[in-house]
Design a protein around this motif. Sequence first.
Motif, short mmCIF file in Angstrom:
data_model
loop_
_atom_site.label_atom_id
_atom_site.label_comp_id
_atom_site.label_asym_id
_atom_site.label_seq_id
_atom_site.Cartn_x
_atom_site.Cartn_y
_atom_site.Cartn_z
N VAL A 5 -1.44 -6.23 5.04
CA VAL A 5 -1.04 -5.14 4.14
C VAL A 5 0.22 -4.49 4.68
O VAL A 5 0.33 -4.18 5.88
N TYR A 35 0.86 -1.19 0.00
CA TYR A 35 0.00 0.00 0.00
C TYR A 35 0.89 1.24 0.00
O TYR A 35 1.59 1.51 0.98
N TYR A 80 1.31 5.01 0.27
CA TYR A 80 0.48 6.05 0.87
C TYR A 80 0.92 7.48 0.53
O TYR A 80 0.28 8.44 0.98
N ILE A 93 -3.42 -2.71 7.44
CA ILE A 93 -1.99 -2.42 7.48
C ILE A 93 -1.40 -2.92 8.79
O ILE A 93 -1.90 -2.61 9.87
N ALA A 119 -1.37 3.98 9.40
CA ALA A 119 -2.04 2.70 9.65
C ALA A 119 -3.56 2.83 9.60
O ALA A 119 -4.26 1.91 9.16
N HIS A 139 -5.85 2.31 6.22
CA HIS A 139 -6.29 1.00 5.73
C HIS A 139 -6.30 0.06 6.92
O HIS A 139 -5.27 -0.14 7.57
N ALA A 187 2.46 -1.15 4.36
CA ALA A 187 2.48 0.22 3.87
C ALA A 187 3.90 0.60 3.48
O ALA A 187 4.86 0.30 4.20
#
Length: 265
Positions: free
Chosen positions: A169, A112, A114, A193, A187, A190, A171
């Motif tokens: 997940v 992910y 960000y 994460i 965090a 999502h 990040a």
Amino acid sequence: MPAPTDTPIDFAILTAIEVERKAVCTAFSLTEKDRVKKDGRVYWRGKLPLPDGDAYEVVVAQPADMGNIEAALLASDVIKHWQPSAALLVGIAASTDKDVKLGDVVVGRTVYYYEHGKVTPDGTKPQPEMINADSVLLNHVVALPDWEGKLPAARPDGRADAPQVHRGVIASGEKVIASAATRDEIANSHRKIIALEMEGYGFSRAVWQSFERVRHLDIRGICDDGSETKDDRWHKYAAAAAASFARHFLSDRPVEPRSKAANRP
């Protein structure tokens, strides 16, 4: 004896910093005698024997610096130089979840990113990007036999606890996070994460955009909690945990060795 350079590579294992690369080389019994140079890059090349008598050809790589850009450039060069059938990113990360402890291992279902967003007078509107792990490799992680978690490194806290393996997940961004407030903000974007690092997106993006169909997976050992109290005490242990789990994963033969497939009638 170093592996011959004309046999196909099964797994490329990428790292970001020296402690990670040394942990991977130790886990896969690679030494300075296994160094190979190609177009300005230095690699460590060898074999991983499999229980049925076959073997994987593996190559290990480390860039000059950490970060998503360096990881993407390294992944592109590895694919160009070696044409692996699969690539792993193996290293350390921060935990963003109280149930993911120091020394544990995180396998990324999704990376992910960000950092992308739009800056407006009302603030920054996030535009995260997500890249899923290869489904074949991830499905094999789910079905792995139990991992004992015996490591060639001592836990800094002196306890005998074995690392636990988590899937979730990961990040990925451009900055070292040493702030609990910033960690929690990332965090909270999502709910799944569980770890935070700086190379997974660049690695995954480079693999995803390559012409070759390269399977990929991000494996991380937890070295800190991303807060103001973070330090380097757990780096060696966390790197060893990620490298040891990577070997356990490969030893269970997640894909067919390319040399065997090439020789099949």
